[in-house]
Design a protein around this motif. Sequence first.
Motif, mmCIF file in Angstrom:
data_model
loop_
_atom_site.group_PDB
_atom_site.id
_atom_site.type_symbol
_atom_site.label_atom_id
_atom_site.label_comp_id
_atom_site.label_asym_id
_atom_site.label_seq_id
_atom_site.Cartn_x
_atom_site.Cartn_y
_atom_site.Cartn_z
ATOM 1 N N LYS A 188 -22.182 -98.171 -14.858
ATOM 2 C CA LYS A 188 -21.045 -97.312 -14.519
ATOM 3 C C LYS A 188 -19.826 -98.156 -14.143
ATOM 4 O O LYS A 188 -18.701 -97.873 -14.593
ATOM 5 N N ASP A 189 -20.037 -99.204 -13.352
ATOM 6 C CA ASP A 189 -18.929 -100.067 -12.940
ATOM 7 C C ASP A 189 -18.258 -100.721 -14.143
ATOM 8 O O ASP A 189 -17.019 -100.763 -14.243
ATOM 9 N N VAL A 190 -19.082 -101.243 -15.053
ATOM 10 C CA VAL A 190 -18.537 -101.921 -16.237
ATOM 11 C C VAL A 190 -17.806 -100.941 -17.135
ATOM 12 O O VAL A 190 -16.712 -101.228 -17.644
ATOM 13 N N MET A 191 -18.371 -99.756 -17.335
ATOM 14 C CA MET A 191 -17.724 -98.788 -18.220
ATOM 15 C C MET A 191 -16.439 -98.251 -17.610
ATOM 16 O O MET A 191 -15.509 -97.905 -18.345
ATOM 17 N N GLU A 192 -16.351 -98.195 -16.288
ATOM 18 C CA GLU A 192 -15.088 -97.810 -15.660
ATOM 19 C C GLU A 192 -14.005 -98.847 -15.955
ATOM 20 O O GLU A 192 -12.830 -98.506 -16.133
ATOM 21 N N ILE A 193 -14.398 -100.107 -16.019
ATOM 22 C CA ILE A 193 -13.434 -101.155 -16.380
ATOM 23 C C ILE A 193 -12.925 -100.926 -17.802
ATOM 24 O O ILE A 193 -11.716 -101.009 -18.064
ATOM 25 N N PHE A 194 -13.850 -100.638 -18.720
ATOM 26 C CA PHE A 194 -13.418 -100.372 -20.095
ATOM 27 C C PHE A 194 -12.496 -99.147 -20.156
ATOM 28 O O PHE A 194 -11.523 -99.135 -20.926
ATOM 29 N N SER A 195 -12.790 -98.139 -19.372
ATOM 30 C CA SER A 195 -11.921 -96.955 -19.342
ATOM 31 C C SER A 195 -10.523 -97.312 -18.860
ATOM 32 O O SER A 195 -9.518 -96.823 -19.402
ATOM 33 N N GLU A 196 -10.439 -98.165 -17.850
ATOM 34 C CA GLU A 196 -9.129 -98.598 -17.359
ATOM 35 C C GLU A 196 -8.377 -99.386 -18.429
ATOM 36 O O GLU A 196 -7.161 -99.204 -18.599
ATOM 37 N N LEU A 197 -9.091 -100.238 -19.148
ATOM 38 C CA LEU A 197 -8.455 -101.016 -20.214
ATOM 39 C C LEU A 197 -7.927 -100.090 -21.306
ATOM 40 O O LEU A 197 -6.836 -100.315 -21.861
ATOM 41 N N TYR A 198 -8.692 -99.051 -21.619
ATOM 42 C CA TYR A 198 -8.243 -98.059 -22.596
ATOM 43 C C TYR A 198 -6.985 -97.365 -22.114
ATOM 44 O O TYR A 198 -6.016 -97.186 -22.878
ATOM 45 N N GLN A 199 -6.957 -96.994 -20.835
ATOM 46 C CA GLN A 199 -5.772 -96.338 -20.279
ATOM 47 C C GLN A 199 -4.559 -97.263 -20.310
ATOM 48 O O GLN A 199 -3.410 -96.804 -20.399
ATOM 49 N N GLU A 200 -4.799 -98.569 -20.244
ATOM 50 C CA GLU A 200 -3.704 -99.543 -20.300
ATOM 51 C C GLU A 200 -3.230 -99.804 -21.722
ATOM 52 O O GLU A 200 -2.257 -100.539 -21.920
ATOM 53 N N GLY A 201 -3.908 -99.225 -22.718
ATOM 54 C CA GLY A 201 -3.457 -99.352 -24.099
ATOM 55 C C GLY A 201 -4.230 -100.310 -24.963
ATOM 56 O O GLY A 201 -3.861 -100.537 -26.133
ATOM 57 N N LYS A 202 -5.332 -100.884 -24.440
ATOM 58 C CA LYS A 202 -6.153 -101.765 -25.258
ATOM 59 C C LYS A 202 -6.902 -100.951 -26.314
ATOM 60 O O LYS A 202 -7.289 -99.805 -26.083
ATOM 61 N N THR A 203 -7.111 -101.567 -27.468
ATOM 62 C CA THR A 203 -7.986 -100.995 -28.487
ATOM 63 C C THR A 203 -9.395 -101.492 -28.198
ATOM 64 O O THR A 203 -9.621 -102.705 -28.095
ATOM 65 N N ILE A 204 -10.348 -100.587 -28.061
ATOM 66 C CA ILE A 204 -11.711 -100.964 -27.693
ATOM 67 C C ILE A 204 -12.690 -100.453 -28.743
ATOM 68 O O ILE A 204 -12.665 -99.281 -29.116
ATOM 69 N N ILE A 205 -13.549 -101.363 -29.205
ATOM 70 C CA ILE A 205 -14.625 -100.999 -30.132
ATOM 71 C C ILE A 205 -15.932 -101.381 -29.457
ATOM 72 O O ILE A 205 -16.154 -102.544 -29.109
ATOM 73 N N LEU A 206 -16.802 -100.404 -29.282
ATOM 74 C CA LEU A 206 -18.001 -100.543 -28.476
ATOM 75 C C LEU A 206 -19.240 -100.187 -29.288
ATOM 76 O O LEU A 206 -19.361 -99.067 -29.775
ATOM 77 N N VAL A 207 -20.146 -101.145 -29.456
ATOM 78 C CA VAL A 207 -21.444 -100.862 -30.067
ATOM 79 C C VAL A 207 -22.421 -100.502 -28.963
ATOM 80 O O VAL A 207 -22.556 -101.234 -27.972
ATOM 81 N N THR A 208 -23.086 -99.367 -29.098
ATOM 82 C CA THR A 208 -24.068 -98.959 -28.100
ATOM 83 C C THR A 208 -25.078 -98.015 -28.724
ATOM 84 O O THR A 208 -24.804 -97.372 -29.737
ATOM 85 N N HIS A 209 -26.260 -97.947 -28.112
ATOM 86 C CA HIS A 209 -27.243 -96.943 -28.511
ATOM 87 C C HIS A 209 -27.436 -95.898 -27.419
ATOM 88 O O HIS A 209 -28.273 -95.008 -27.553
#
Length: 237
Positions: A188-209
């Motif tokens: 949860k902590d790590v994914m919140e960081i990715f969410s913040e990066l997305y809100q800042e305008g980063k393009t994020i590509i995430l591989v997950t199962h």
Amino acid sequence: MSPEKASDVVIELTHIGKSYYIGRHQEVPVLTDINLVVAKGEFVSIMGPSGSGKSTLMNILGCLDRPTKGSYKLNGREVANLSDDELAYTRNREIGFVFQSFNLLPRLSAADNVILPMIYGNVFKSERRKRAVEILTHLGLGDRVDHMPNELSGGQRQRVAIARALVNDPAIIMADEPTGNLDSKATKDVMEIFSELYQEGKTIILVTHELDVAGYATRHVILSDGCISKDVRGPVT
């Protein structure tokens, strides 16, 4: 092309295929006719069963591998046929990577692991540690900058890896199963960081199962047998 304006497109795959060979003549196709457009600022999950081609696609997107056929344009530049040196330069300047196994060097401190990409990114030596400490502090590791990886928890190590991915300010972050070795709280902590990066305008590509991890993304590309079987925006089901 998808509805995105051409000026907003950061990734454009056209008829991408990837095969491996057993011996000289036995072809094993892994990706078949992949067509994908990703716009600036999107948060895209790539999902699919084991063997569907997720990691192979991520390696091509991240310029870690070359397609067997097709076109890959990154920010309008054809990269499918770049030399090894050109691919390495492109990776370092335009893409930040986060991996499941963290890929930290065990004999380097958290700060020194974050400093590494700056050495290859031609950042002045006097600036490197300052920038590393700043980004580690921003990610909640200000009191861990001189700790070795084996002195950090899994979640802390992944935050160091995220800091390393961000330190050269890439426009694109690519994460391959970044929560695969983490417990639920660290996930949860790590994914919140990715969410913040997305809100800042980063393009994020995430591989997950993991469906709950993919749920942080706003667009979902589903692979099946080396092909895109579904490409949807909104909640993942």
